[in-house]
Motif scaffolding. Sequence first.
Motif, PDB file in Angstrom:
ATOM      1  N   GLU A 159      15.965  10.060  -2.576  1.00  0.00           N
ATOM      2  CA  GLU A 159      15.061   9.125  -3.504  1.00  0.00           C
ATOM      3  C   GLU A 159      14.940   8.089  -2.380  1.00  0.00           C
ATOM      4  O   GLU A 159      13.496   7.527  -2.676  1.00  0.00           O
ATOM      5  N   ALA A 160      15.480   7.463  -1.615  1.00  0.00           N
ATOM      6  CA  ALA A 160      15.067   6.490  -0.647  1.00  0.00           C
ATOM      7  C   ALA A 160      14.000   6.851   0.215  1.00  0.00           C
ATOM      8  O   ALA A 160      13.242   6.046   0.516  1.00  0.00           O
ATOM      9  N   GLU A 161      13.864   7.968   0.562  1.00  0.00           N
ATOM     10  CA  GLU A 161      13.006   8.526   1.572  1.00  0.00           C
ATOM     11  C   GLU A 161      11.541   8.639   0.776  1.00  0.00           C
ATOM     12  O   GLU A 161      10.688   8.259   1.465  1.00  0.00           O
ATOM     13  N   ILE A 162      11.718   9.172  -0.411  1.00  0.00           N
ATOM     14  CA  ILE A 162      10.481   9.391  -1.279  1.00  0.00           C
ATOM     15  C   ILE A 162       9.904   7.748  -1.584  1.00  0.00           C
ATOM     16  O   ILE A 162       8.628   7.786  -1.515  1.00  0.00           O
ATOM     17  N   ALA A 163      10.870   6.930  -1.869  1.00  0.00           N
ATOM     18  CA  ALA A 163      10.185   5.487  -1.932  1.00  0.00           C
ATOM     19  C   ALA A 163       9.581   5.149  -0.807  1.00  0.00           C
ATOM     20  O   ALA A 163       8.583   4.291  -0.858  1.00  0.00           O
ATOM     21  N   GLU A 164      10.243   5.296   0.268  1.00  0.00           N
ATOM     22  CA  GLU A 164       9.540   4.913   1.720  1.00  0.00           C
ATOM     23  C   GLU A 164       8.185   5.433   1.850  1.00  0.00           C
ATOM     24  O   GLU A 164       7.253   5.047   2.196  1.00  0.00           O
ATOM     25  N   LEU A 165       8.150   6.895   1.540  1.00  0.00           N
ATOM     26  CA  LEU A 165       7.037   7.363   1.491  1.00  0.00           C
ATOM     27  C   LEU A 165       5.877   7.122   0.482  1.00  0.00           C
ATOM     28  O   LEU A 165       4.679   6.717   0.891  1.00  0.00           O
ATOM     29  N   GLU A 166       6.261   6.836  -0.342  1.00  0.00           N
ATOM     30  CA  GLU A 166       5.119   5.883  -1.448  1.00  0.00           C
ATOM     31  C   GLU A 166       4.849   4.868  -0.984  1.00  0.00           C
ATOM     32  O   GLU A 166       3.877   4.443  -1.162  1.00  0.00           O
ATOM     33  N   LYS A 167       5.546   3.931  -0.610  1.00  0.00           N
ATOM     34  CA  LYS A 167       5.107   2.690  -0.104  1.00  0.00           C
ATOM     35  C   LYS A 167       4.189   2.714   1.055  1.00  0.00           C
ATOM     36  O   LYS A 167       3.106   2.108   1.119  1.00  0.00           O
ATOM     37  N   SER A 168       4.524   3.611   1.907  1.00  0.00           N
ATOM     38  CA  SER A 168       3.814   3.790   3.158  1.00  0.00           C
ATOM     39  C   SER A 168       2.307   4.348   2.483  1.00  0.00           C
ATOM     40  O   SER A 168       1.341   3.860   3.197  1.00  0.00           O
ATOM     41  N   ILE A 169       2.089   5.498   1.742  1.00  0.00           N
ATOM     42  CA  ILE A 169       0.725   5.800   1.119  1.00  0.00           C
ATOM     43  C   ILE A 169       0.237   4.583   0.390  1.00  0.00           C
ATOM     44  O   ILE A 169      -1.064   4.376   0.660  1.00  0.00           O
ATOM     45  N   VAL A 170       0.847   3.702  -0.119  1.00  0.00           N
ATOM     46  CA  VAL A 170       0.213   2.648  -0.958  1.00  0.00           C
ATOM     47  C   VAL A 170      -0.395   1.804   0.105  1.00  0.00           C
ATOM     48  O   VAL A 170      -1.665   0.968  -0.165  1.00  0.00           O
ATOM     49  N   ASN A 171       0.433   1.301   1.025  1.00  0.00           N
ATOM     50  CA  ASN A 171      -0.035   0.483   2.132  1.00  0.00           C
ATOM     51  C   ASN A 171      -1.298   1.095   2.827  1.00  0.00           C
ATOM     52  O   ASN A 171      -2.348   0.397   3.172  1.00  0.00           O
ATOM     53  N   GLU A 172      -1.498   2.305   2.993  1.00  0.00           N
ATOM     54  CA  GLU A 172      -2.570   3.156   3.661  1.00  0.00           C
ATOM     55  C   GLU A 172      -3.593   3.140   2.567  1.00  0.00           C
ATOM     56  O   GLU A 172      -4.943   2.894   3.219  1.00  0.00           O
ATOM     57  N   LEU A 173      -3.425   3.243   1.501  1.00  0.00           N
ATOM     58  CA  LEU A 173      -4.542   3.272   0.584  1.00  0.00           C
ATOM     59  C   LEU A 173      -5.274   1.824   0.442  1.00  0.00           C
ATOM     60  O   LEU A 173      -6.710   1.521   0.423  1.00  0.00           O
ATOM     61  N   ARG A 174      -4.585   0.724   0.641  1.00  0.00           N
ATOM     62  CA  ARG A 174      -4.865  -0.633   0.470  1.00  0.00           C
ATOM     63  C   ARG A 174      -5.725  -1.031   1.614  1.00  0.00           C
ATOM     64  O   ARG A 174      -6.620  -1.602   1.771  1.00  0.00           O
ATOM     65  N   GLU A 175      -5.400  -0.386   2.966  1.00  0.00           N
ATOM     66  CA  GLU A 175      -6.308  -0.445   4.234  1.00  0.00           C
ATOM     67  C   GLU A 175      -7.440   0.279   3.908  1.00  0.00           C
ATOM     68  O   GLU A 175      -8.485  -0.439   4.293  1.00  0.00           O
ATOM     69  N   VAL A 176      -7.589   1.172   3.413  1.00  0.00           N
ATOM     70  CA  VAL A 176      -8.920   2.005   3.305  1.00  0.00           C
ATOM     71  C   VAL A 176      -9.754   1.219   2.403  1.00  0.00           C
ATOM     72  O   VAL A 176     -11.018   1.239   2.561  1.00  0.00           O
ATOM     73  N   VAL A 177      -9.158   0.680   1.006  1.00  0.00           N
ATOM     74  CA  VAL A 177      -9.985   0.036   0.347  1.00  0.00           C
ATOM     75  C   VAL A 177     -10.381  -1.257   0.871  1.00  0.00           C
ATOM     76  O   VAL A 177     -11.656  -1.635   0.551  1.00  0.00           O
ATOM     77  N   ALA A 178      -9.490  -1.965   1.542  1.00  0.00           N
ATOM     78  CA  ALA A 178      -9.798  -3.204   2.286  1.00  0.00           C
ATOM     79  C   ALA A 178     -11.076  -2.940   3.243  1.00  0.00           C
ATOM     80  O   ALA A 178     -11.987  -3.960   3.385  1.00  0.00           O
ATOM     81  N   SER A 179     -11.109  -1.909   3.935  1.00  0.00           N
ATOM     82  CA  SER A 179     -12.216  -1.767   4.732  1.00  0.00           C
ATOM     83  C   SER A 179     -13.567  -1.417   4.206  1.00  0.00           C
ATOM     84  O   SER A 179     -14.691  -1.250   4.840  1.00  0.00           O
TER      85      SER A 179
END
Length: 723
Positions: free
Chosen positions: A703-723
Amino acid sequence: MKTQFQDKVNDIFEIANNLRGPYRPNQYGRVILPMTVLRRLDCVLEPTREKVQKAYAKHEDKSQEALEKILNKAAGDGFQFHNVSKLDFRTLAADPTHLAQNLIQFIESFSPKARRVLKSFKFHEQIEKLDESNRLYLVVKKFSELDLHPDRVPNQEMGYIFEELIRKYNEDANETAGDHFTPREVIRLMVNILFTGDGDRLSRKRYAPSIYDPTCGTGGMLAAAEDYLHESYPDARPELFGQDFNPESYAICGSDMLIKGHSIEHIVFGDVLGDGKTGDGFPDENFDYMVANPPFGVEWKPEKDSVWDEFKNDGFSGRFGAGTPAIDDGSFLFLQHMISKMKPVNPDAGGAASGGSRIAIVFNGSPLFSGDAVAGEIEAQNSAESNIRRWILQNDWLEAIIALPNQLFYNTGIFTYLWIVTNRKPEHRRGRVQLINAVDFYIKMTKSLGDKRNRIGEPTEDEPDLPGHVGQITRVYADFRHDDERTIKSNGGSKSVVTSKIFDNTDFAYRKITVERPLRLRFEITEEGIDRLKTIKAFENLAISKKKNKKERQALEAAGVAFQESIIELLHAFPAGKVWMNREQFLSDLMELAKTEKIKLNKGPRDAIVKAIGQRDPEAEICHDKHGDPEPDPELRDTEYVPYKRDIDDYFDAEVKPYVSDAWIDRSKTDAQDGQVGIVGYEIPLNRHFYVYEPPRPLSEIEAEIAELEKSIVNELREVVAS
């Protein structure tokens, strides 16, 4: 050596680029392989060329047999070939105008045995094509600049070059490279284990062990076996024998044997599983040592008729008496062939004179467990792997099986297994089999070669820090310890694993018993049942006649239709909803009603009615045969595999009866050899014996690993939207 070997291979690949246009890449081997062999022979004969020509001029009037010996001796000590032409690759390249005819003349000037080997390449056809496309001069000129003299390219390295060329061009042609050669580290392991424990025999003065490979390819295994003996037992004088059905591989192996001074008569072209001219090339020979990597997972349909004829007609006096495997994998045919080549044992003779043989052969996993226990000639013609294992183990020939790492071979990523088979086991191994778990003895390759991504570690001059896996596995085999646990190094890390287990031969045996349960039928007359009755063959046949006379046939068929209708009316006469839970009672009521209605029901229509109306019901009473015994239900019939060492009745009472109390053993199915209940079969579940349970990771960690992956995906999506 590794760098020099690869440099030579790269040089040859560069020459092949000159073929682009007239040839497709998958056709380059038709030119490059024979040209490499010719250049190698040219370099080998270079120092004695003038000596041979002088001897030829002096003795050319002698008989062919005498001249052959004289010229071979002039060519080099121990050579069995020569070339009387004044041409070589340099003089060939110096005369572009007459190159095609000169090259043919050069080839035809080899001694008869060498010409026979070279003929397998069918190179004359390519010479014409190369000449017409203006590529012949380019290729010959480049090869003339390539130094393949044994002083610069030793025999072992030359073998590696041939292997790499064959692998490359068969891979390009989408062929099975594994049919032709085996990774070097696997060969070294096979050879190490093949000779382990035979020091007294091999160190005898001028001992000449015969070594045979029925699928020799380019001769890599034979060469490795010879090198091992020369290094470890210098007084040994090995005699090498081989057979192969691939023309290019045969030609390369034959050429290599010629260069090393071995008899070319000992290398045979042909399909070892066939018959006649294409079959066993050494029908009257037996050998001290045998090695092979036969094609596995390959159909043997082309050889089916000859193999089955030999099985049926010759039995155990032929090669395949134990039976034949499934048609889609002929692995066990090759092993049976090799077993037929074992020398008989004479323990009183002592030393090498005592005879006997040892075999090392590579298989996939199928021969460990495929095929069921079968009895009888017809069954043994198909999927008789269990019978073959039984024959090998009951004769106490299987010494060891080694599970190798996966992704070792160039054409397949599957796990492979090394079988050691012998009819001269040492005393401490008799009646026992060693299983070795070597699946973790590997290192990752920096660059894949086809499907080969792993290799068994072995230190070399170029890579002295590699783990010594070949030596470690050999020691595990030699130590012969049960539950032998060792720490091994692999890919920069280390781990502790159980590497060896020892078993009795009968630990792999089982008895297949047939378990029956009684037939239980309930009967109720329904429209569905009557509809089923109309489709049953025995009922349909009542209205069919084979009389040739049309009038008689029509009359009989009309009577049959009337009879069918009367049977249906009879069934409708039973009270609606009446249920019988006893077949004998239903038949009694049926026949009583038929007698009242004056309808004669014989066995055919009576059985059809029972089949259509009767339905299986576990609550119904047991049906009995004419002797009063319970009648078995074919749909409930099952088989149980009872360990050979366990009492069948004890097993049945403990493992079957508590779950199906009405079951019984069919004691009519007995083994042909011992007359006991159940057919004896053998399987070798190697992986099961070394299985180590690994518990799943804790849920919280996942569960902790999945949570970390979800955070990573959200951060990457934010970078895409910001650019």
